[in-house]
Every structure is written in C-alpha cells, then in structure tokens.
Design an enzyme around this catalytic site. Structure first.
Site, short mmCIF file in Angstrom:
data_model
loop_
_atom_site.label_atom_id
_atom_site.label_comp_id
_atom_site.label_asym_id
_atom_site.label_seq_id
_atom_site.Cartn_x
_atom_site.Cartn_y
_atom_site.Cartn_z
N ASP A 11 0.92 -1.43 0.31
CA ASP A 11 -0.02 0.08 -0.08
C ASP A 11 0.65 1.49 0.00
O ASP A 11 2.02 1.32 0.14
CB ASP A 11 -0.99 0.16 1.19
N ASP A 13 -0.37 5.36 0.58
CA ASP A 13 -0.33 6.16 2.12
C ASP A 13 -0.91 5.56 3.39
O ASP A 13 -0.99 4.62 3.37
CB ASP A 13 -1.62 7.34 2.29
#
Length: 216
Positions: A11, A13
């Site tokens: 991922d 953020d």
C-alpha cells in the site's frame, strides 16, 4: 520471524509515505465546499478506501463524478505543499529489493499516487491504482491484479498495509500480510506480522525471491 516471498505488494499512503496532514486539509476543504457537516463526515470510514466509495457514502450518485474529481484535484495540488513525506525505513527497504519483485497497490487514483510517489522519488515498476479495478479494498481485486501483472502466485505474495481494510484485502487474496502500526494501534491490526514501520524489517534478495526478517 522470517518470511519468504516472490513478490512484495505495498500500500502507499500510511505504508510507504505519510499523507495524513494533506488528506485532512484537502478532505476538510472538500467537505466544506459540498456542505457536508463534521458529524456526517465523521461517520464515514476514510482510510484505505477509494475516493469514489467515500464520496458515494456522502453525496447523491449524480454528484459523485464531479465531487471525486474535485477532491483529487485538491490532493494533487497539495503535494508540493508538504503533502507527503517518506515514512521511516521506506527508502532503505525498497532499495534492498529488485525492481521486478515489488509493486505499489493503492486506493488512490493513478494521478494522485504518481504525484505523491514522485514527490519522494519512488518509481515503482508496477502500480495498481483505483483506476485499474472495479472493486477497491477490502475486496481482494487490487492485490490479485498486482499478482497477476507480476506473474506471481498469490500464495507467494506478501502484502504490506497500515489499514484494516487493506489487510482484509490481502487475506482475502490468500496472501501473507504484514501490518505497519503507522496510522492505527497495533491491537487494531490483524496480520501475520505486525511491526511499527518498515524500519523494523530487513530484506535480502535471493535467487528464489526475497527474504524478509523482523529485526530483533
């Protein structure tokens, strides 16, 4: 603990970079523009979800495309204003990986993801964004697509996530999960391994893939 993988899926953020301040600034402004109260906004789960899903929870369907475009514009414009920074350990960990062994799998749009990654000098060879899927996290589609693009069996992939929705997506895809306690308390995160951030891990490229080890 040591984990062996053929592909590492990150991922962005909250995992590789922090954009929390930017997200708060931009979404607060966006909500004000669209007349959404703090109480209404507070009832919606934000982290780890696509903008179209969040906006869809708050506005009538006919307003969603325009409203999603607006919040994307606000977030992209905020990147040069200190809207993103590398999280501890990110640079060192990625530098230890062969370029074809890792990918970024984000709930952000491609335009926003590339803006944030570019601002901190990260250029993934493979990137799956909200634009590439019909169902975002916690659905496994984004991670399964990344595995398919990389030609790796999902069972040999490791997902790195900071959000419960992303970890659910990784588990549903049949992948090993590593949770980073950067935006949530460790007790809130269900994963095969939970660490504070990427600085708690080391990576070693091998002929068969990558060996990931939690530092003592």
């Amino acid at each position: 603990m040591t984990i062996h993988a053929h592909a590492l899926l990150f991922d962005n953020d909250g995992t590789l970079v922090s954009s929390l301040d930017s997200v708060e600034r931009c979404w607060t402004r966006w909500a004000r523009e669209y007349g959404i109260t703090a109480e209404e906004f507070g009832r919606v789960e934000l982290h780890g979800r696509t903008a179209v899903e969040i906006v869809g929870d708050l506005l009538p369907a006919h307003l969603v495309p325009e409203a999603v475009a607006r919040v994307e514009q606000l977030e992209v414009e905020d990147v040069p204003n200190g809207g993103v920074r590398l999280l501890p350990g990110t640079r060192e960990f990625l530098d230890a990986l062969p370029a074809d062994r890792w990918a970024v799998v984000t709930s952000a749009t491609r335009r926003l993801a590339e803006a944030r990654l570019g601002a901190v000098g990260i250029t993934p060879k493979s990137l799956v964004s909200a634009d590439d899927v019909t169902r975002g996290k916690p659905d496994p589609e984004p991670y399964l697509l990344a595995a398919r693009q990389m030609g790796v069996d999902p069972a040999h992939c490791v997902v790195f996530e900071d959000a419960p929705a992303g970890l659910r997506a990784g588990r549903a895809a049949g992948m090993t999960t590593v949770a980073l306690a950067t935006t949530h308390e460790a007790a809130e995160l269900e994963a095969d391994l939970v660490v504070r951030d990427l600085s708690a891990l080391s990576a070693l490229a091998t002929d068969g893939g990558v060996q990931i080890t939690a530092r003592g």
